[in-house]
Write a protein that holds these residues in place. Sequence first.
Motif, mmCIF file in Angstrom:
data_model
loop_
_atom_site.group_PDB
_atom_site.id
_atom_site.type_symbol
_atom_site.label_atom_id
_atom_site.label_comp_id
_atom_site.label_asym_id
_atom_site.label_seq_id
_atom_site.Cartn_x
_atom_site.Cartn_y
_atom_site.Cartn_z
ATOM 1 N N THR A 13 -10.035 -3.563 -7.050
ATOM 2 C CA THR A 13 -8.688 -2.983 -6.961
ATOM 3 C C THR A 13 -8.674 -1.657 -6.208
ATOM 4 O OG1 THR A 13 -9.035 -2.004 -9.153
ATOM 5 C CG2 THR A 13 -7.869 -4.107 -9.061
ATOM 6 N N LYS A 14 -9.777 -1.303 -5.595
ATOM 7 C CA LYS A 14 -9.885 -0.034 -4.867
ATOM 8 C C LYS A 14 -8.798 0.084 -3.799
ATOM 9 C CE LYS A 14 -12.702 0.265 -1.468
ATOM 10 N NZ LYS A 14 -13.855 0.347 -0.552
ATOM 11 N N GLY A 15 -8.077 1.212 -3.793
ATOM 12 C CA GLY A 15 -7.124 1.508 -2.736
ATOM 13 C C GLY A 15 -5.798 0.784 -2.821
ATOM 14 N N GLN A 16 -5.594 -0.077 -3.811
ATOM 15 C CA GLN A 16 -4.345 -0.820 -3.938
ATOM 16 C C GLN A 16 -3.374 -0.084 -4.853
ATOM 17 O OE1 GLN A 16 -4.793 -5.166 -4.528
ATOM 18 N NE2 GLN A 16 -6.992 -4.808 -4.466
ATOM 19 N N SER A 17 -2.088 -0.183 -4.539
ATOM 20 C CA SER A 17 -1.092 0.391 -5.443
ATOM 21 C C SER A 17 -1.002 -0.481 -6.682
ATOM 22 C CB SER A 17 0.278 0.472 -4.766
ATOM 23 O OG SER A 17 0.846 -0.824 -4.655
ATOM 24 N N LEU A 18 -0.437 0.057 -7.741
ATOM 25 C CA LEU A 18 -0.282 -0.719 -8.973
ATOM 26 C C LEU A 18 0.579 -1.955 -8.737
ATOM 27 C CD1 LEU A 18 0.229 2.190 -11.537
ATOM 28 C CD2 LEU A 18 -1.859 0.900 -11.083
ATOM 29 N N GLU A 19 1.545 -1.828 -7.842
ATOM 30 C CA GLU A 19 2.417 -2.960 -7.533
ATOM 31 C C GLU A 19 1.694 -4.008 -6.690
ATOM 32 O OE1 GLU A 19 4.314 -0.066 -9.434
ATOM 33 O OE2 GLU A 19 3.466 0.357 -7.448
ATOM 34 N N ASP A 20 0.773 -3.571 -5.815
ATOM 35 C CA ASP A 20 -0.056 -4.522 -5.062
ATOM 36 C C ASP A 20 -0.925 -5.348 -6.011
ATOM 37 O OD1 ASP A 20 0.878 -3.660 -2.609
ATOM 38 O OD2 ASP A 20 -0.754 -2.233 -2.290
ATOM 39 N N ILE A 21 -1.477 -4.704 -7.017
ATOM 40 C CA ILE A 21 -2.334 -5.395 -7.990
ATOM 41 C C ILE A 21 -1.511 -6.418 -8.773
ATOM 42 C CG2 ILE A 21 -3.788 -5.097 -10.028
ATOM 43 C CD1 ILE A 21 -4.390 -2.229 -8.921
ATOM 44 N N GLU A 22 -0.293 -6.024 -9.136
ATOM 45 C CA GLU A 22 0.597 -6.955 -9.848
ATOM 46 C C GLU A 22 0.885 -8.183 -8.989
ATOM 47 O OE1 GLU A 22 5.104 -7.097 -11.778
ATOM 48 O OE2 GLU A 22 4.219 -5.191 -11.176
ATOM 49 N N PRO B 246 1.087 -5.080 -14.984
ATOM 50 C CA PRO B 246 2.381 -4.682 -14.425
ATOM 51 C C PRO B 246 3.040 -3.578 -15.246
ATOM 52 C CG PRO B 246 2.205 -7.086 -14.585
ATOM 53 C CD PRO B 246 1.046 -6.507 -15.345
ATOM 54 N N THR B 247 3.886 -2.788 -14.585
ATOM 55 C CA THR B 247 4.513 -1.632 -15.236
ATOM 56 C C THR B 247 5.287 -2.014 -16.485
ATOM 57 O OG1 THR B 247 4.666 -0.410 -13.166
ATOM 58 C CG2 THR B 247 6.180 0.241 -14.916
ATOM 59 N N LYS B 248 6.057 -3.097 -16.415
ATOM 60 C CA LYS B 248 6.944 -3.409 -17.530
ATOM 61 C C LYS B 248 6.210 -3.883 -18.782
ATOM 62 C CE LYS B 248 8.089 -7.948 -15.542
ATOM 63 N NZ LYS B 248 7.552 -7.666 -14.212
ATOM 64 N N MET C 239 0.846 -1.202 0.000
ATOM 65 C CA MET C 239 0.000 0.000 0.000
ATOM 66 C C MET C 239 0.875 1.243 0.000
ATOM 67 S SD MET C 239 -3.154 -1.023 0.023
ATOM 68 C CE MET C 239 -4.094 0.363 0.645
ATOM 69 N N GLN C 240 0.380 2.317 -0.561
ATOM 70 C CA GLN C 240 1.141 3.554 -0.581
ATOM 71 C C GLN C 240 1.070 4.241 0.785
ATOM 72 O OE1 GLN C 240 -0.766 5.593 -3.828
ATOM 73 N NE2 GLN C 240 0.895 5.132 -5.206
ATOM 74 N N PRO C 241 2.136 4.975 1.160
ATOM 75 C CA PRO C 241 2.106 5.707 2.420
ATOM 76 C C PRO C 241 1.139 6.868 2.330
ATOM 77 C CG PRO C 241 4.024 6.323 1.124
ATOM 78 C CD PRO C 241 3.373 5.195 0.400
ATOM 79 N N LYS C 242 0.574 7.244 3.502
ATOM 80 C CA LYS C 242 -0.247 8.441 3.526
ATOM 81 C C LYS C 242 0.653 9.642 3.273
ATOM 82 C CE LYS C 242 -3.993 6.761 6.425
ATOM 83 N NZ LYS C 242 -4.799 6.975 7.651
ATOM 84 N N SER C 243 0.162 10.562 2.500
ATOM 85 C CA SER C 243 1.035 11.664 2.103
ATOM 86 C C SER C 243 0.225 12.919 1.852
ATOM 87 C CB SER C 243 1.789 11.273 0.828
ATOM 88 O OG SER C 243 0.878 10.899 -0.185
ATOM 89 N N THR C 244 0.956 14.025 1.859
ATOM 90 C CA THR C 244 0.366 15.296 1.472
ATOM 91 C C THR C 244 0.577 15.476 -0.015
ATOM 92 O OG1 THR C 244 0.893 16.223 3.641
ATOM 93 C CG2 THR C 244 0.392 17.771 1.873
#
Length: 467
Positions: free
Chosen positions: A448-457, A388-390, A1-6
């Motif tokens: 896929t709600k709330g998941q990073s692209l890497e989590d989905i991969e 996936p990204t690649k 998951m992605q970190p909480k951020s501003t």
Amino acid sequence: MQPKSTINLIYLSLIILTATIGGFLFGFDTAVISGTIGFVKKQYGMAPLMEGWFVSSALLGCMIGVAISGKLGNTLGRKKVMLLSAFLFVISAWGCAFAQDAVVLIVFRLIGGVGIGVASAICPMYIAELSPSQLRGKLVTFYQLAITIGILVAYFSNAKIQTSLAIALPTSGWVDLLFVKEVWRGMFAIGIIPAVVFLLMLMLIPESPRWLALKNRTAEAEKILTKISNVEYAKVEMEGIQNSFKDETVTKLTDLFKGAYKKPMAIGILLAALSQFSGINAIIYYGPSILEAAGFKLGDALGGQVTIGIVNTLFTFVAIYFVDRIGRKPLLLWGIGGAVLSLLFASVLFITNLSNGWMVLMPIIFFIACFSFSFGAVTWVVISEIFPTKVRSEAVAISTVSLWIANWVVGQFFPLLLHNYGPAFTFFIFALCSAYAFFLSWKKIPETKGQSLEDIEEFWCLQSASN
């Protein structure tokens, strides 16, 4: 998951606004033809098959554009490919406005189609790659909103040009040609303005950090991610991105249909194609023809088309509000279910000869509303995030090719279906295709709600390993 951020909302907004102009041009160029068909058909004496080719030539261009976008997107980067699409939009709008015969007109429609195809594959993918996971669904959905606004602007523009714009303009030279004598030329010419704006704004946005990381330009990628949020966010994102590159490598196109890629590829291809076999672009392209068949005059039919465009835009906001709250899957199920019912209702109205006048607008408007917050918005979100990204550029391109092939089939053969079998049968076929899409969404598409692209991969890799 992605970190909480501003989030740096000003910077991110510039990026998203620019990329969504590609969606606006996609919608505008797709819908502007609906107002020109009657005029061009009369001027050049087009038979139904030739009429279909006039419409579908742009769709053939779309398939070409999507086909080249995958390789170009991975080789040149997302930004340069968007610049190419902007340039093609400018050339197409200018060429269509001043085409001297039907063949030249179709050639420039083909060029515009290449631009649409490139933009349709690259722009939503670019948005997905730069969006924080908690906002990704909403931000990709803005791309669909831009498409609907482009469609709506095209409808208003067509109606304005046809009815009253010439009164306010000097009637001489090229203005007289575009807005008085052959108003369909003016309908195309208006598209030059947003195309130039798109071209200029692309100069202000960065390359995709995930593409930069893929090319080992990690310092540049981390700098962009830091600018989107902060240093902590950028480091966590970069770690996840680089870890995702350690998995199996795709060496040829057929590898996309094996292993962990097999299921997402099937979902991407089928969902994209079925979104078009629902009949949406038959209504977008041939709305005036459908409404004329239901008893409207041409001017009233164009007005009805504007109503359809307004509904299309308004109900996209439903997707924007809910896609990151309740998720992708519920929107697909509710929207596609409603689309099936509305298409069946429209078919029954035509069978029972109750389709005269405004009565037929009821199921069509309900269908547009349901399509807008499901097929229309969520399809782009799903195919932009499940790969996936690649391999994302190639996989999104293949999925989008299937969308445009289906779009081309509908655009090419809808006039023949309507002419030979009537609207009742045609709407029933669209309902059957949508019913299968409902089953696909229910049984095969993960949330896929709330998941990073890497989590989905990672999810697909785990599923592949367990089978």
